[in-house]
Design an enzyme around this catalytic site. Structure first.
Site, PDB file in Angstrom:
ATOM      1  N   CYS A  10       0.863  -1.185   0.000  1.00 14.87           N
ATOM      2  CA  CYS A  10       0.000   0.000   0.000  1.00 14.87           C
ATOM      3  C   CYS A  10       0.898   1.234   0.000  1.00 14.87           C
ATOM      4  CB  CYS A  10      -1.002  -0.009   1.150  1.00 14.87           C
ATOM      5  SG  CYS A  10      -0.318   0.206   2.781  1.00 14.87           S
ATOM      6  N   CYS A  82      -4.407  -0.368  -2.259  1.00 13.15           N
ATOM      7  CA  CYS A  82      -4.968   0.966  -2.497  1.00 13.15           C
ATOM      8  C   CYS A  82      -4.653   1.363  -3.934  1.00 13.15           C
ATOM      9  CB  CYS A  82      -4.403   1.985  -1.506  1.00 13.15           C
ATOM     10  SG  CYS A  82      -2.635   2.282  -1.662  1.00 13.15           S
ATOM     11  N   CYS A  89       2.840   0.626  -8.576  1.00 10.35           N
ATOM     12  CA  CYS A  89       3.562  -0.619  -8.312  1.00 10.35           C
ATOM     13  C   CYS A  89       4.665  -0.774  -9.354  1.00 10.35           C
ATOM     14  CB  CYS A  89       2.604  -1.809  -8.377  1.00 10.35           C
ATOM     15  SG  CYS A  89       3.362  -3.364  -7.878  1.00 10.35           S
TER      16      CYS A  89
END
Length: 131
Positions: A10, A82, A89
């Site tokens: 996250c 999230c 990412c």
């Protein structure tokens, strides 16, 4: 049989991913190595620690960590929790599967939000175990 690796990510590795790591180790620990990290580090939120303690899971020893490329590249599954983590990412090798499980950020909200998000994450991991 060798354990698989599950990596929860996250934004700040403060609330959601910390609770997911705690639940993951509790529910999946016999078959998965479970880790968590953040795009940034915000420190483990004391309310996340308390929320997990309320269900008998101790995450007080957890640290808020940045994404570790070795863990990331050797994971079997990366789960973003999230939209910020989902969108930011890092690129994953083709052997690493990625899923997005979105949860509200309880940081700065009422205690009941921590409990709700904690329970939602726990339920999602229970459902994952059944796959």
């Amino acid at each position: 049989m060798e354990k698989k690796t599950l990596y929860f990510i996250c934004t700040g590795n403060s609330c959601r991913s910390q609770m997911a790591e705690g639940w993951g180790k509790h529910i999946l620990g016999d078959t998965w190595n479970v880790y968590s990290a953040g795009i940034e580090t915000h420190g483990v939120n004391p309310k996340a620690i308390e929320a997990m303690r309320e269900v008998g899971i101790d995450i007080s020893h957890h640290t808020s960590d940045l994404i570790d490329q070795d863990i990331l590249n050797n994971s079997d599954l990366v789960v973003t929790l999230c939209s910020d983590a989902d969108n930011n990412c890092p690129i994953l090798p083709p052997n690493v599967k990625k899923e997005h499980w979105g949860f509200d950020d309880p940081a700065g909200k009422a205690w009941s939000e921590f409990q709700r998000v904690r329970d939602e994450i726990g339920h999602a991991i229970e459902q994952f175990k059944l796959r």
